[in-house]
Design a protein around this motif. Structure first.
Motif, mmCIF file in Angstrom:
data_model
loop_
_atom_site.group_PDB
_atom_site.id
_atom_site.type_symbol
_atom_site.label_atom_id
_atom_site.label_comp_id
_atom_site.label_asym_id
_atom_site.label_seq_id
_atom_site.Cartn_x
_atom_site.Cartn_y
_atom_site.Cartn_z
ATOM 1 N N HIS A 100 -3.831 0.046 2.558
ATOM 2 C CA HIS A 100 -3.908 -1.010 1.538
ATOM 3 C C HIS A 100 -2.536 -1.254 0.944
ATOM 4 N N LYS A 101 -1.808 -0.222 0.612
ATOM 5 C CA LYS A 101 -0.471 -0.330 0.034
ATOM 6 C C LYS A 101 -0.376 -1.379 -1.069
ATOM 7 N N SER A 102 -1.452 -1.558 -1.817
ATOM 8 C CA SER A 102 -1.379 -2.564 -2.876
ATOM 9 C C SER A 102 -0.508 -2.065 -4.012
ATOM 10 N N VAL A 160 8.179 -10.117 10.325
ATOM 11 C CA VAL A 160 9.027 -8.943 10.569
ATOM 12 C C VAL A 160 8.443 -7.752 9.819
ATOM 13 N N ASP A 161 8.022 -6.742 10.570
ATOM 14 C CA ASP A 161 7.349 -5.583 9.969
ATOM 15 C C ASP A 161 7.705 -4.335 10.773
ATOM 16 N N ALA A 162 9.005 -4.079 10.940
ATOM 17 C CA ALA A 162 9.435 -2.927 11.759
ATOM 18 C C ALA A 162 10.496 -2.122 11.008
ATOM 19 N N TYR A 167 9.214 -11.429 5.715
ATOM 20 C CA TYR A 167 9.725 -10.048 5.771
ATOM 21 C C TYR A 167 8.763 -9.163 4.987
ATOM 22 N N ASP A 168 8.247 -8.133 5.654
ATOM 23 C CA ASP A 168 7.223 -7.308 5.011
ATOM 24 C C ASP A 168 7.818 -6.057 4.362
ATOM 25 N N ASN A 169 7.111 -5.555 3.366
ATOM 26 C CA ASN A 169 7.462 -4.323 2.634
ATOM 27 C C ASN A 169 8.720 -4.479 1.792
ATOM 28 N N THR A 170 8.947 -5.659 1.248
ATOM 29 C CA THR A 170 10.190 -5.885 0.495
ATOM 30 C C THR A 170 10.138 -5.311 -0.929
#
Ligand code: SAM
Ligand code: CA
Length: 247
Positions: free
Chosen positions: A20-22, A162-164, A188-191
């Motif tokens: 979930h990483k909410s 982009v999720d790497a 861009y994910d996880n920013t």
């Protein structure tokens, strides 16, 4: 959202949903989003893939169900057809993309690990969308370098996720900005990187969170001043920065 009675929950009790990483401070609110808006409408293949992924030891890496729903909606809103994904894992965001784009849509998907992709592949096949996917095993950067060499690829992508490896995001950006079309989107994910982007220097961070944090901070600064894009940073999942190429 911090003062809503959720503060007494222990850290261990928080965020039980796999992947979930909410960043929401209220578990109840996050659960409400999932149960009201996401799960009742989740495609059966997405549900099956989510359940398979939940049993995998690296399930922390998966895209959350609410982010999957968001990506699916975004792709439809922009009528994306030619797309790319860097970082596939078992394919949850890939399947969200494959289900959103038209029958003749394409996804160039890259990951150094093919085994995890193959774990999800039977579900993707059952959903009847595997023909849209061109999976390349290996590091993404050399593939991008090849694409950039050929002018006909310039401005040809409607959407890129982009999720790497976070330490390469700026290297990806240099190439992707040429490959995405004007008016196209790079996500861009996880920013927000586990919220660590605002952690004090002495905060007790997990080793990998600490290592990648500086790269995420550097990326966020660079995106904020890049005149070739417009951006919006959303607290969905672990933070996603949506960039729209304007020149
Ligand atoms: N988008 C995926 C999903 O929805 O489940 C999650 C991707 S996971 C967070 C990151 C992935 O990036 C891993 O599967 C990893 O193998 C891959 N990866 C790491 N370094 C890479 C590289 N240099 N090129 C391509 N993929 C890479
Ligand atoms: Ca992610």
């Amino acid at each position: 959202m911090a003062n809503n009675g959720e503060q007494n929950q222990t850290e261990a009790g928080r965020h039980q949903e796999v992947g979930h990483k909410s960043l929401l401070q209220s578990d109840a609110l996050y659960q409400y989003i999932l149960e009201t808006s996401v799960y009742p409408r989740e495609h059966e293949a997405m549900k099956e893939l989510r359940e398979i992924t939940a049993k995998h030891p690296w399930n922390i890496m998966t895209t959350s169900a609410d982010e999957g729903q968001f990506l699916n909606m975004l792709l439809k809103l922009i009528n994306a057809k030619n797309t790319m994904e860097i970082g596939v894992y078992t394919g949850y965001s890939l399947l969200a993309t494959a289900l959103a784009i038209p029958e003749d849509g394409k996804i160039l998907a890259m990951d150094v690990n093919k085994e995890n992709y193959e774990l999800g592949l039977p579900v993707i096949k059952k959903a009847g969308v595997d023909h849209k996917i061109d999976f390349r095993e290996g590091p993404a950067l050399p593939v991008l370098d090849e694409l950039v060499k050929d002018e006909k690829n310039h401005g040809s992508y409607d959407f890129i996720f982009v999720d790497a490896d976070k330490d390469n995001y700026l290297n990806y950006h240099k190439r992707l900005i040429e490959l995405v079309k004007v008016g196209g989107v790079i996500g861009y994910d996880n920013t927000l990187w586990n919220g660590s982007v605002v952690a004090p220097p002495d905060a007790p961070l997990r080793k990998y969170v600490r290592y990648y944090r500086d790269f995420v901070l550097e990326l966020n600064k660079a995106l904020a001043v890049d005149p070739r894009i417009e951006i919006t940073m959303l607290p969905v999942g672990d933070g996603i920065t949506i960039c729209r190429r304007i020149k």
